[in-house]
Design a protein around this motif. Structure first.
Motif, PDB file in Angstrom:
ATOM      1  N   ASP A  71      17.019  47.341  39.535  1.00 36.84           N
ATOM      2  CA  ASP A  71      17.754  46.371  40.351  1.00 36.84           C
ATOM      3  C   ASP A  71      18.505  45.359  39.497  1.00 36.84           C
ATOM      4  N   GLU A  72      18.005  45.134  38.266  1.00 34.97           N
ATOM      5  CA  GLU A  72      18.740  44.235  37.360  1.00 34.97           C
ATOM      6  C   GLU A  72      20.094  44.825  36.986  1.00 34.97           C
ATOM      7  N   ILE A  73      20.164  46.145  36.884  1.00 31.33           N
ATOM      8  CA  ILE A  73      21.446  46.796  36.576  1.00 31.33           C
ATOM      9  C   ILE A  73      22.424  46.560  37.736  1.00 31.33           C
ATOM     10  N   ALA A  74      21.919  46.734  38.959  1.00 29.72           N
ATOM     11  CA  ALA A  74      22.764  46.504  40.132  1.00 29.72           C
ATOM     12  C   ALA A  74      23.219  45.048  40.180  1.00 29.72           C
ATOM     13  N   ALA A  75      22.281  44.140  39.886  1.00 25.35           N
ATOM     14  CA  ALA A  75      22.610  42.705  39.923  1.00 25.35           C
ATOM     15  C   ALA A  75      23.676  42.379  38.877  1.00 25.35           C
ATOM     16  N   ARG A  76      23.586  43.023  37.712  1.00 26.68           N
ATOM     17  CA  ARG A  76      24.567  42.758  36.655  1.00 26.68           C
ATOM     18  C   ARG A  76      25.953  43.273  37.060  1.00 26.68           C
ATOM     19  N   LEU A  77      25.990  44.430  37.727  1.00 29.66           N
ATOM     20  CA  LEU A  77      27.269  44.965  38.206  1.00 29.66           C
ATOM     21  C   LEU A  77      27.918  44.005  39.202  1.00 29.66           C
ATOM     22  N   VAL A  78      27.091  43.472  40.108  1.00 26.80           N
ATOM     23  CA  VAL A  78      27.607  42.523  41.101  1.00 26.80           C
ATOM     24  C   VAL A  78      28.145  41.286  40.392  1.00 26.80           C
ATOM     25  N   GLN A  79      27.398  40.827  39.375  1.00 25.44           N
ATOM     26  CA  GLN A  79      27.817  39.636  38.635  1.00 25.44           C
ATOM     27  C   GLN A  79      29.141  39.878  37.902  1.00 25.44           C
ATOM     28  N   ASP A  80      29.227  41.011  37.208  1.00 21.47           N
ATOM     29  CA  ASP A  80      30.457  41.328  36.463  1.00 21.47           C
ATOM     30  C   ASP A  80      31.648  41.431  37.418  1.00 21.47           C
ATOM     31  N   PHE A  81      31.437  42.089  38.538  1.00 25.03           N
ATOM     32  CA  PHE A  81      32.518  42.254  39.514  1.00 25.03           C
ATOM     33  C   PHE A  81      32.946  40.895  40.062  1.00 25.03           C
ATOM     34  N   SER A  82      31.959  40.034  40.348  1.00 23.30           N
ATOM     35  CA  SER A  82      32.267  38.691  40.860  1.00 23.30           C
ATOM     36  C   SER A  82      33.054  37.899  39.818  1.00 23.30           C
ATOM     37  N   ASN A  83      32.665  38.033  38.547  1.00 25.00           N
ATOM     38  CA  ASN A  83      33.394  37.345  37.474  1.00 25.00           C
ATOM     39  C   ASN A  83      34.851  37.795  37.420  1.00 25.00           C
ATOM     40  N   MET A  84      35.055  39.090  37.553  1.00 32.26           N
ATOM     41  CA  MET A  84      36.422  39.631  37.508  1.00 32.26           C
ATOM     42  C   MET A  84      37.248  39.128  38.681  1.00 32.26           C
ATOM     43  N   CYS A  85      36.617  39.073  39.842  1.00 28.61           N
ATOM     44  CA  CYS A  85      37.332  38.575  41.024  1.00 28.61           C
ATOM     45  C   CYS A  85      37.679  37.099  40.848  1.00 28.61           C
ATOM     46  N   ASP A  86      36.722  36.324  40.316  1.00 27.02           N
ATOM     47  CA  ASP A  86      36.961  34.897  40.101  1.00 27.02           C
ATOM     48  C   ASP A  86      38.099  34.666  39.113  1.00 27.02           C
ATOM     49  N   ALA A  87      38.188  35.549  38.125  1.00 24.25           N
ATOM     50  CA  ALA A  87      39.186  35.379  37.076  1.00 24.25           C
ATOM     51  C   ALA A  87      40.605  35.425  37.632  1.00 24.25           C
ATOM     52  N   VAL A  88      40.815  36.187  38.689  1.00 29.93           N
ATOM     53  CA  VAL A  88      42.173  36.285  39.257  1.00 29.93           C
ATOM     54  C   VAL A  88      42.323  35.477  40.551  1.00 29.93           C
ATOM     55  N   ASN A  89      41.197  34.895  41.004  1.00 28.96           N
ATOM     56  CA  ASN A  89      41.241  34.149  42.261  1.00 28.96           C
ATOM     57  C   ASN A  89      42.201  32.961  42.149  1.00 28.96           C
ATOM     58  N   ASN A  90      43.037  32.766  43.158  1.00 28.00           N
ATOM     59  CA  ASN A  90      43.977  31.646  43.234  1.00 28.00           C
ATOM     60  C   ASN A  90      45.065  31.691  42.162  1.00 28.00           C
ATOM     61  N   LYS A  91      45.150  32.780  41.417  1.00 32.01           N
ATOM     62  CA  LYS A  91      46.221  32.895  40.420  1.00 32.01           C
ATOM     63  C   LYS A  91      47.511  33.347  41.096  1.00 32.01           C
ATOM     64  N   THR A  92      47.390  33.954  42.242  1.00 35.07           N
ATOM     65  CA  THR A  92      48.573  34.413  42.974  1.00 35.07           C
ATOM     66  C   THR A  92      48.543  33.763  44.358  1.00 35.07           C
ATOM     67  N   ALA A  93      49.343  34.270  45.246  1.00 38.20           N
ATOM     68  CA  ALA A  93      49.349  33.735  46.610  1.00 38.20           C
ATOM     69  C   ALA A  93      48.104  34.159  47.377  1.00 38.20           C
ATOM     70  N   TYR A  94      47.331  35.044  46.794  1.00 34.63           N
ATOM     71  CA  TYR A  94      46.160  35.581  47.486  1.00 34.63           C
ATOM     72  C   TYR A  94      44.857  35.044  46.895  1.00 34.63           C
ATOM     73  N   MET A  95      43.877  34.884  47.760  1.00 33.69           N
ATOM     74  CA  MET A  95      42.519  34.612  47.292  1.00 33.69           C
ATOM     75  C   MET A  95      41.809  35.965  47.112  1.00 33.69           C
ATOM     76  N   THR A  96      40.989  36.075  46.068  1.00 32.64           N
ATOM     77  CA  THR A  96      40.318  37.358  45.806  1.00 32.64           C
ATOM     78  C   THR A  96      38.811  37.172  45.639  1.00 32.64           C
ATOM     79  N   PRO A  97      38.148  36.703  46.680  1.00 36.80           N
ATOM     80  CA  PRO A  97      36.689  36.582  46.563  1.00 36.80           C
ATOM     81  C   PRO A  97      36.024  37.967  46.552  1.00 36.80           C
ATOM     82  N   ALA A  98      34.904  38.066  45.844  1.00 33.83           N
ATOM     83  CA  ALA A  98      34.208  39.357  45.735  1.00 33.83           C
ATOM     84  C   ALA A  98      33.524  39.721  47.047  1.00 33.83           C
TER      85      ALA A  98
END
Lengths: 242, 210
Positions: B33-60
């Motif tokens: 489950d830690e592997i799954a949790a890490r995937l969720v975390q990495d994906f959330s980080n990637m979404c945050d990185a582009v969030n509000n950079k364009t006209a769109y919000m990109t929450p995970a």
């Protein structure tokens, strides 16, 4: 203690959501037993022939207990319990029934579902007959109680009266089987007579144990008019003894 | 890699070993489950990185909502023992057939991820049988299940109460229905571990429930 199986998310072994620990070994040999793999106190290999794909991995067996003619045959008498066939079997055709745990290890496993026990759920000891391993079963019940977990025991009632006092103080609910009220028929279909069971039940009643009686109905055996009547008689008698 | 590119062709024993002998997400195994949790975390980080950079919000968010069927044609064989084009896991649920410990274990696995970051939603699908939830204790148990889910940080669960049609499918494809628990004259059992006669009897009994 020797455990046949641990099942989480049980809803029919007492109130609420429960984790049921099936202990291995039983003093009864009921003709209708629904968990026959828990009768013997020894470790056993479960063999699910319908799962076998005939890969032959179990030929690793040092005792040559597995052979294949038109289907997979497992000769239990040759088995030396090295578990090698279980490790290599890719489909679960072969599984071990009977793993040894300490009470603390079992507490850890049962505590995995603490969030779901709520006000009603908890741990149920089943079997087999849990009190066949009385010392270990009582140790686990005590650990559960000190950790605030509700405890239930599914018992056939056939155990030494000496442990009853301790069992009652550590068990919130007994799910107590009365297989038959007729002693001769009880002996015929379960292998033992029922005097000790009924004596223990009355002792438990007198000591204020919280007990739910369970009677089994089997076609042509206990479903007869006579047996139903005697079960009712027992329940009435028990009511009076309170 | 060659074995997977060839869709496990010629390696059926190894495929079954990979599928049956390892613990996967949904069994309350911390290591997995830690592997799954890490995937969720990495994906959330990637979404945050582009969030509000364009006209769109990109929450995970994590969801399939039925698209696991359309997407299955694009899926190749996996090292977990699934062949190409098999159906993906629905939403944030375990891959069909890999969850063996029941509903509470699935919820525990799911709640180990940092769900606060999946603000677009992360749905968990759980299948239960009518016999597991009916009667007074069934109601009590459902309340406990939901309270436990919320207390562990869960916020999006879809409970399915499976009917007879699903039970018949479970007879044909037991590997996809490992956690279906049924009532068998006084105790709970996993439907797929019962033999055909028992299964047929339960289908008949459940039918009378409706």
């Amino acid at each position: 203690m020797r455990v046949a199986n641990i099942q989480r998310f049980c809803m029919h072994d007492g109130p609420g959501i429960r984790t049921t620990v099936f202990l291995k070994g039983c003093p009864l040999r009921c003709a209708w037993c629904h968990n026959p793999e828990t009768q013997s106190a020894d470790k056993e290999i479960l063999f699910f022939q319908n799962k076998c794909i005939g890969c032959g991995g179990c030929n690793i067996c040092p005792a040559n207990a597995h052979f294949f003619s038109d289907k997979h045959i497992f000769d239990r008498s040759l088995c030396v319990f090295c578990n090698k066939c279980i490790d290599v079997c890719p489909t679960g055709t072969l599984e071990i029934c009977g793993k040894d745990y300490t009470a603390y290890e079992l507490l850890d496993i049962t505590q995995k579902d603490t969030a779901f026990y709520g006000n009603t759920g908890g741990v149920t000891l089943s079997g087999g007959e849990p009190f066949l391993q009385a010392k270990d079963a009582l140790a686990l019940l005590k650990l559960c109680k000190t950790n605030g977990i509700h405890t239930a025991v599914e018992t056939c009632g056939y155990f030494s009266p000496d442990i009853l006092k301790y069992a009652i103080s550590l068990t919130d609910l007994f799910l107590w089987d009365i297989k038959d009220t007729d002693s001769n028929r009880h002996k015929k279909y379960t292998g033992v007579s029922n005097e000790r069971i009924i004596k223990n039940l009355f002792l438990a009643d007198q000591s204020g144990a919280n007990t739910r009686l369970r009677c089994i109905l089997v076609n042509n055996i206990s479903k007869s008019k006579y047996s139903s009547q005697s079960s009712v008689f027992l329940i009435e008698l028990r009511g009076l003894s309170h | 890699m060659n074995i997977l590119q060839n869709n496990w062709e010629g390696y059926e024993t190894l495929r079954l070993y990979a599928f049956n002998k390892y613990d996967y997400f949904g069994n309350d195994n911390d290591e997995v489950d830690e592997i799954a949790a890490r995937l969720v975390q990495d994906f959330s980080n990637m979404c945050d990185a582009v969030n509000n950079k364009t006209a769109y919000m990109t929450p995970a968010g994590i969801s399939t909502f039925g698209r696991q069927l359309e997407w299955s044609s694009c899926r190749m064989a996996t090292s977990s023992g699934k062949k190409a084009h098999e159906i993906l896991a629905g939403n944030f649920s375990p891959t069909p057939g890999t969850d063996k410990e029941g509903a509470t274990a699935i919820i525990k696995s799911y709640c180990k991820s940092d769900l606060k970051r999946t603000v677009s939603g992360a749905a968990l699908d759980i299948k239960l049988l009518p016999s597991a939830v009916n009667g007074e204790n069934g109601l009590e148990a459902m309340v406990s299940l939901l309270r436990g889910f919320v207390s562990l940080g869960g916020y999006f669960m879809q409970l399915d109460i499976a009917d007879n049609e699903i039970l018949r499918q479970a007879q044909e494809h037991p590997e996809d229905y490992q956690t279906l628990s049924v009532r068998v004259s006084g105790w709970n059992a996993r439907f797929v571990t019962l033999n055909k006669e028992w299964q047929n009897m339960i289908i008949a009994q459940t039918g009378s429930d409706f």
